[in-house]
Motif scaffolding. Structure first.
Motif, mmCIF file in Angstrom:
data_model
loop_
_atom_site.group_PDB
_atom_site.id
_atom_site.type_symbol
_atom_site.label_atom_id
_atom_site.label_comp_id
_atom_site.label_asym_id
_atom_site.label_seq_id
_atom_site.Cartn_x
_atom_site.Cartn_y
_atom_site.Cartn_z
ATOM 1 N N ALA A 216 0.810 -1.215 0.000
ATOM 2 C CA ALA A 216 0.000 0.000 0.000
ATOM 3 C C ALA A 216 0.843 1.266 0.000
ATOM 4 C CB ALA A 216 -0.936 -0.003 1.208
ATOM 5 N N THR A 217 2.058 1.194 0.540
ATOM 6 C CA THR A 217 2.920 2.375 0.617
ATOM 7 C C THR A 217 3.770 2.533 -0.633
ATOM 8 O OG1 THR A 217 3.020 2.175 3.019
ATOM 9 C CG2 THR A 217 4.717 3.527 1.953
ATOM 10 N N GLU A 218 4.446 1.451 -1.010
ATOM 11 C CA GLU A 218 5.363 1.505 -2.144
ATOM 12 C C GLU A 218 4.663 1.349 -3.493
ATOM 13 O OE1 GLU A 218 8.475 2.279 -1.806
ATOM 14 O OE2 GLU A 218 8.406 2.276 0.385
ATOM 15 N N LYS A 219 3.443 0.813 -3.466
ATOM 16 C CA LYS A 219 2.675 0.571 -4.693
ATOM 17 C C LYS A 219 3.441 -0.324 -5.672
ATOM 18 C CE LYS A 219 -0.981 2.935 -3.569
ATOM 19 N NZ LYS A 219 -2.268 2.256 -3.289
ATOM 20 N N VAL A 220 4.030 -1.389 -5.137
ATOM 21 C CA VAL A 220 4.687 -2.395 -5.954
ATOM 22 C C VAL A 220 4.256 -3.766 -5.455
ATOM 23 C CG1 VAL A 220 6.697 -0.968 -6.520
ATOM 24 C CG2 VAL A 220 6.745 -2.443 -4.491
ATOM 25 N N CYS A 221 4.314 -4.765 -6.337
ATOM 26 C CA CYS A 221 3.968 -6.135 -5.969
ATOM 27 C C CYS A 221 5.093 -6.719 -5.116
ATOM 28 C CB CYS A 221 3.767 -6.993 -7.212
ATOM 29 S SG CYS A 221 2.390 -6.470 -8.271
ATOM 30 N N THR A 222 4.709 -7.330 -4.006
ATOM 31 C CA THR A 222 5.698 -7.887 -3.093
ATOM 32 C C THR A 222 5.174 -9.194 -2.512
ATOM 33 O OG1 THR A 222 7.098 -7.387 -1.181
ATOM 34 C CG2 THR A 222 4.821 -6.648 -1.071
ATOM 35 N N MET A 223 6.027 -9.921 -1.801
ATOM 36 C CA MET A 223 5.677 -11.247 -1.292
ATOM 37 C C MET A 223 4.548 -11.165 -0.270
ATOM 38 S SD MET A 223 6.278 -14.429 -1.524
ATOM 39 C CE MET A 223 5.879 -15.920 -0.631
ATOM 40 N N GLN A 224 3.612 -12.110 -0.387
ATOM 41 C CA GLN A 224 2.480 -12.201 0.539
ATOM 42 C C GLN A 224 2.972 -12.570 1.933
ATOM 43 O OE1 GLN A 224 -1.151 -12.175 0.064
ATOM 44 N NE2 GLN A 224 -1.052 -12.205 2.270
#
Length: 351
Positions: free
Chosen positions: A306-314
């Motif tokens: 939500a902060t970086e607006k990038v896809c990251t590990m769940q």
């Protein structure tokens, strides 16, 4: 004339590349509901597939519980036909003139605003490029038969599977049937979907009349590719369809495991794709580090930070037990996930 011939040849070549055989579980599913005849759980009924035909076609929920799918079914051995829709982007991209025969072309589809909101260089779906299905019936006419797919968890622009002409084609839910015609109809898809199924003889005034086409919709957010989960700006329908194949393959793995689902084991094509960067994603734009706005923009085991607006590990309770992790039993998966025993990875079964 020469350019037109080359374009038609390219379209036919694309059909042979993209078309896939119907997997065993889907073939068994098709045959079992065909043999059963009338749908038992009619979510909405009283629709037509032809103006001069019976109004005996229904949106069927017989397999919501065991496979979490909704489909169109007529009585007896009938499914639905495939009329041609040419609605949407009218900028000529992919246009070879076959929609010129249509007398009912609209300049927008039902989900034009969502497509434009993806900001992929297009303003709407293009009937020549995006194999979309017309699903659901809206309108204000008194007594008009209606069906709202969203009431059953089906999301706009979600994946749909179409069994036609002994092929399995993936598309998206892209438009709805309005009340601008004399009767509430079912069984319509974009000209690119019709081309994938039946070749370039399809045009704006010539569809497929036999009621042997099975349209399958998948409730749940996991069926939505999102902005980066598909090649929305593709130059051809085969490129777009290829970009959603991985997600489509995972969705059809739902089918055939429950009672009455037809049994059978999905072919290996239904197995998730090899991870990119260690995580499952169907399109480079949805892999780890890709820009995103919502979870729908990211691959199977990734979330949108939500902060970086990038896809990251769940995130999950135990490393290695997250969504998409390998597993042999439910104990190998962190809550709220369970182990997909057929394919050996942790997943979220749609409610």
């Amino acid at each position: 004339m020469q350019n037109r011939f080359l374009l038609l040849s390219a379209l036919m070549g694309a059909a042979s590349v993209t078309a896939r055989d119907v997997p065993a579980n889907i073939r068994n599913f098709y045959d079992s509901i065909k043999a059963k005849g009338t749908c038992s759980n009619k979510l909405a009924t009283g629709f037509y597939s032809k103006d001069n035909g019976p109004n005996t076609f229904s949106y069927c929920g017989d397999h919501i519980a065991d496979s979490n799918v909704i489909y169109i079914k007529g009585t007896g051995a009938n499914f639905a036909d495939m009329d041609i829709d040419c609605d949407g982007e009218q900028n000529g991209r992919g246009d070879d003139g076959r929609c010129g025969n249509s007398h009912d072309t609209q300049s927008i589809t039902s989900f034009q605003s969502q497509v434009a909101g993806y900001k992929k260089g297009i303003n709407d779906l293009n009937a020549y490029v995006h194999p979309y299905v017309v699903f659901g019936n809206t309108g204000t006419k008194s007594g008009w038969k209606k069906f709202d797919p969203t009431a059953y968890g089906i999301k706009p622009l979600s994946i749909m599977a179409v069994v036609c002409n002994n092929k399995l084609i993936y598309g998206v839910w892209g438009d709805e049937n309005g009340d601008d015609g004399p009767k509430p109809m079912v069984g319509e898809a974009s000209i690119s979907m019709a081309t994938a199924c039946f070749g370039t003889s399809m045009n704006g005034n010539n569809g497929h009349d036999e009621n042997d086409v099975l349209y399958i919709a998948f409730p749940g957010s996991d069926a939505v590719p999102g902005a980066n989960g598909a090649n929305w700006g593709a130059g051809s329908w085969s490129s777009f369809e290829n970009s959603i194949e991985g997600l489509g393959n995972r969705l059809i793995a739902r089918i055939g495991g429950g009672s009455g689902g037809g049994g059978g084991t999905p072919t290996t094509s239904a197995k998730p794709p090899t991870p990119t960067g260690g995580y499952y994603c169907d399109w480079p734009g949805q892999c780890e580090g890709a820009k995103c706005q919502t979870y729908d923009d990211c691959g199977l085991d990734l979330i949108c930070d939500a902060t970086e607006k990038v896809c990251t590990m769940q995130g999950c309770q135990w490393p290695g037990h997250c969504l998409g992790a390998k597993c042999a039993s439910h104990n190998d998966c962190s809550d709220p996930y369970e182990c997909n025993a057929k394919f050996g990875y942790c997943w979220t079964r749609a409610a």
